[in-house]
Each structure stands twice: as C-alpha cells, then as structure tokens.
Design an enzyme around this catalytic site. Structure first.
Site, PDB file in Angstrom:
ATOM      1  N   GLU A 131      44.976  34.151  -1.810  1.00  0.00           N
ATOM      2  CA  GLU A 131      46.436  34.161  -1.727  1.00  0.00           C
ATOM      3  C   GLU A 131      47.012  32.942  -2.430  1.00  0.00           C
ATOM      4  O   GLU A 131      46.584  31.817  -2.173  1.00  0.00           O
ATOM      5  CB  GLU A 131      46.914  34.145  -0.273  1.00  0.00           C
ATOM      6  CG  GLU A 131      46.706  35.431   0.487  1.00  0.00           C
ATOM      7  CD  GLU A 131      47.301  35.382   1.881  1.00  0.00           C
ATOM      8  OE1 GLU A 131      47.339  36.439   2.537  1.00  0.00           O
ATOM      9  OE2 GLU A 131      47.735  34.287   2.322  1.00  0.00           O
ATOM     10  N   CYS A 132      47.963  33.173  -3.317  1.00  0.00           N
ATOM     11  CA  CYS A 132      48.761  32.117  -3.951  1.00  0.00           C
ATOM     12  C   CYS A 132      47.876  31.058  -4.611  1.00  0.00           C
ATOM     13  O   CYS A 132      47.413  31.257  -5.726  1.00  0.00           O
ATOM     14  CB  CYS A 132      49.721  31.511  -2.934  1.00  0.00           C
ATOM     15  SG  CYS A 132      51.119  30.652  -3.694  1.00  0.00           S
ATOM     16  N   ALA A 133      47.602  29.955  -3.952  1.00  0.00           N
ATOM     17  CA  ALA A 133      46.737  28.936  -4.536  1.00  0.00           C
ATOM     18  C   ALA A 133      45.376  29.511  -4.899  1.00  0.00           C
ATOM     19  O   ALA A 133      44.780  29.150  -5.912  1.00  0.00           O
ATOM     20  CB  ALA A 133      46.568  27.770  -3.567  1.00  0.00           C
ATOM     21  N   LEU A 157      44.788  32.568  -5.846  1.00  0.00           N
ATOM     22  CA  LEU A 157      44.974  33.308  -7.100  1.00  0.00           C
ATOM     23  C   LEU A 157      44.904  32.362  -8.287  1.00  0.00           C
ATOM     24  O   LEU A 157      44.222  32.644  -9.294  1.00  0.00           O
ATOM     25  CB  LEU A 157      46.325  34.025  -7.071  1.00  0.00           C
ATOM     26  CG  LEU A 157      46.824  34.591  -8.407  1.00  0.00           C
ATOM     27  CD1 LEU A 157      45.950  35.760  -8.862  1.00  0.00           C
ATOM     28  CD2 LEU A 157      48.282  35.043  -8.284  1.00  0.00           C
ATOM     29  N   SER A 199      46.557  37.588  -4.957  1.00  0.00           N
ATOM     30  CA  SER A 199      47.995  37.783  -5.099  1.00  0.00           C
ATOM     31  C   SER A 199      48.738  36.536  -4.677  1.00  0.00           C
ATOM     32  O   SER A 199      48.211  35.689  -3.945  1.00  0.00           O
ATOM     33  CB  SER A 199      48.433  38.977  -4.231  1.00  0.00           C
ATOM     34  OG  SER A 199      49.835  39.036  -4.097  1.00  0.00           O
TER      35      SER A 199
END
Length: 444
Positions: A330-332, A334, A417
C-alpha cells in the site's frame, strides 16, 4: 460494557487536539490508570504517539474504512480491560466526508455515546472563545460537549477573561494550557514526523506533553466526565470470528523501520487469527527477508524520505524482486516495488516509475476492483483512503477505479496500490493473503 471514555475534539485542525489527547493519555497513565488510545479517521501518525503515551497499541476508529457498525465493537475490543479510553478526533468536530458529517469526530462520538472535550485555540481572542464553544455545544444536540480545554493561553489575565466568558455561557473549563513552543512536534510534507523515526526524542516529547496536561488541566474533572459515558451495548470485535484459522506456520513478513511506519493493529490480529506468524523486517537495514517468509506486506510510510538508503540496500531489493510468494503493498509499498523512485532504483516488481510532486492527493475513495490480483476480484467494492504527494506512472494499468480516478497494479501474487484499506472492514483480505502464502502457485 462500561468503559469511561472521552472524545477530544476541536473547532478545526491545528487547535491542539494531538497535544491535549496525547498529553492526557500520558498524564492519566502516570496516575496509574490503564488508558486505551484511539484516533478518529485514517491517520497513522498520531496513534504512534498515543502508543508511547499509554503503552498500548494506538487504534483507529473510522466509519468509512471499517463501517459504522464496527466502530463500537472495535472500540470495545481495543479498550477491553482498561480504566479509561481517550479518543482523539480529526479535523473540526463536525467535518466529515463531503457535505456530511459521516466519519467525522461528531459521528464517532455519537456511535460511542461519549462526552466531548473541545480544545479551543485561545490565541488572539478572549471572550469570543465562549461564542465558539457555545456554538459547537449547541450545533448538534446529539453530541454532548462536556467542557473546554483552552490552548495557547497567553497570560493570567487572558485566562481570566476566557474563563469568565465561558462561565457566563455555561460551558465548564477543564483546563488552560499556556503557549509553550518546547512541546511542539516537528512536521513535514504529510504532517507530524512519526514517533518511530524520532525514537528517544519522541518518548521525551510525550513525557513533556503528559506533564503539561497534568499541571494545566483538571484531571479529576476529566475523569469524572469520562465516567458519565453510559454502558456501550454490543459485542467486542473478535478477529478470530472474522477469518478461518488454518494450520499454523506461514510467516508473513511485515515491513517496518523508519521508512514504513504505517499500519493498523487489526491487520496483524487478523493475520494471526488466520494462522500466520508475523515477522517484522526493516528494508533500510535488513539484507534478507525473515527466515521462512511465505508472504510479504509492505505498508505505508515515507520511502521518498529514505529513497537513497532504500536504493543502497541492493541485496534486499533483489530478494524482494525475486520473491515467489504473495506480496501486498500500500502506498509506500507501491513506491518501493516500482522500478524507480525519484530516479533511484527500487525493487522493480511493479513496472512503473514514481516521483515526488508538489500536489497533495488526499481523500476517501469508494473503489471498484477492475482486475484480478492477489487480494482483489473484479467487481468487488472497497472503501479506502489516499494520502500522498507522489505520483506513479504504471503505464495505464489499473487495479481499482473510482469516480475521477484509477490506481494500482496486481497479478496472481501481488496487490499494489496507493489505496489504504482497513482490513477489519474487509477481513477476506487477510484470509486471502494467508491462504496464498500456503499455496503461492494457486490464486484463491
């Protein structure tokens, strides 16, 4: 269950909620009370300071991410065995999603039937604080404002004027905190610097907050107010009831350290309930994944701040890229899995490049999965949250779509994502990850 509880709210962001909430947690713990810490909304950073203040995991209460029907059960689960619970609000008391107060501090206070302590920034005003407090106390009769803590009071005379006005308005004053730059917490592009990055300095800062609140607030009155909260009906959330436990053994390696500090406590609890063993690794320093790793989770954090160090740890990047089991990011996470971040080599597991931008992307998302991946099936709907100042070019590939946007990349063993999800709202995600770690060649 009868759990004394308070919600610490404010008219707006920047009023001092985190100062008062964290300091109150530390002050009550110093009195020998078992304090349960909670945070309204998706914020990952404040709960880290709450954990230092209380010695217990900081937990989030978010009606959007987890469902409003789960807010009270999650609270009861986290607060079990505690003497008092302190819930820090988000933004202004009535600020929710869009034009509503859904997922606002007021919404959560109603779901918990908890009294509210309003933190009012008294700087540059005196009698007007009574008008502010009176307005917030009467705006929604379903929300009970039990009193005010004045913040950034300038002098004895300033405090006298504020107290007199609030007394005339019938609003109790529960504390008055003087201006003190020594208790400021450093910030950067996404808010406060996480406690995990400050270590001993953060511990010292939380201790100072506890001392500040202890000498500035009426702790006895605050405890009495918390005790006015009635019994909260319902059953505590139970991770074991949300997933099916399989044979013990799969090791789920969770990224940690200074670069990856974001995560919800309930995720680990769900994974353990499904039979997983949790092992934490630090992509800044560890050159290997934990022994026996069957799945990898790389959550949120600040890889953009540590891009050079992450790039320099080539042995771990190579092992993550070659890992043959499931990976949820998630986020970081990704960004770390992309080919590059700000021109520096990352793992290359996701075909794309990421970079810092000047734009803040922030908000709740109602996403529909459009591709099949490790954790998603086409057509499934998820409620998530975005919070970043980076952009990733994934070549038009999309895992999720929502109104006005699309995001993510995935395959049979990968879900990556920007979207942050709370697995208590979608426990099937934990189940799928653990099941795939046992049979990584089979997409379940």
């Amino acid at each position: 269950m009868v759990i004394p509880r308070l919600v610490v709210a404010a008219p707006s962001s920047g009023s001092g909620k985190t100062t008062v909430a964290t300091g109150l947690m530390a002050a009550l713990r110093a009195r020998g009370l078992r304090v349960s810490p909670h945070k309204v909304g998706p914020d990952y950073i404040d709960p880290g300071y709450h954990a230092l203040a209380t010695g217990r995991p900081g937990r989030n209460l978010d009606p959007w991410l987890a469902g409003e029907e789960r807010v009270a059960p999650l609270f009861l689960h986290g607060a079990a065995g505690c003497d008092v619970a302190v819930v820090e609000g988000v933004m202004g008391l009535f600020d929710g999603k869009g034009e509503t107060d859904f997922a606002s501090t007021a919404h959560v206070a109603r779901l918990l039937d908890a009294p509210v302590v309003l933190v009012v920034d008294a700087a540059r005003q005196s009698r007007s604080v009574a008008a502010v407090a009176h307005g917030f106390a009467t705006f929604d009769p379903r929300v009970r404002v039990g009193g005010v803590v004045l913040n950034r009071v300038g002098s004895d005379r300033h405090e006298e004027l504020c107290r007199a006005a609030l007394d005339a308005a019938g609003v109790p004053v529960l504390g008055a905190i003087r201006r003190d730059d020594a208790v400021a917490t450093p910030s950067r592009h996404l808010g406060l610097i996480p406690a995990a990055e400050r270590e001993a300095e953060a511990v010292s800062a939380v201790a100072r907050l506890g001392e500040l609140v202890s000498r500035s607030c009426d702790l006895d009155a605050l405890v009495r107010l918390a005790a006015t909260a009635p019994a909260l009906p319902g059953t505590p959330w139970n991770p074991a009831a949300e997933v099916t436990a399989g044979p013990a053994g799969p090791v789920v390696a969770v990224a940690g350290g200074a670069a990856f500090t974001f995560g919800y406590t309930e995720h680990v609890e769900l994974l353990r309930a499904a039979g997983a063993e949790i092992a934490v690794f630090d992509p800044l320093h560890d050159e290997k994944l934990p022994a026996g790793t069957g799945a990898v989770i790389i959550g949120g954090g600040f890889p953009e701040v540590y891009a050079a160090e992450l790039a320099a740890n080539e042995p771990l990047r190579a092992r993550v890229a070659a890992f043959g089991g499931p990976i949820a990011a998630e986020c970081a996470g990704l960004l770390y899995l992309c080919e590059e971040l700000d021109g520096r080599r990352m793992c290359g597991r996701v075909p794309g490049k990421a970079r810092m931008t000047g734009k803040l992307t922030l908000g709740y998302r109602e996403a529909t999965a459009v591709s099949r991946s490790l954790l998603t099936r086409p057509g499934e709907r998820f409620r998530g949250h975005e919070f970043h100042r980076t952009a990733a070019d994934l070549g038009g590939w999309a895992l999720y779509r929502w109104e006005g946007g699309a995001d993510g990349y995935g395959d049979a063993l990968l879900t990556a994502s920007y979207l942050h999800l709370h697995w208590a709202g979608s426990p099937v995600l934990a189940q799928r990850l653990v099941s795939s770690s046992r049979s990584p060649s089979v997409l379940r």
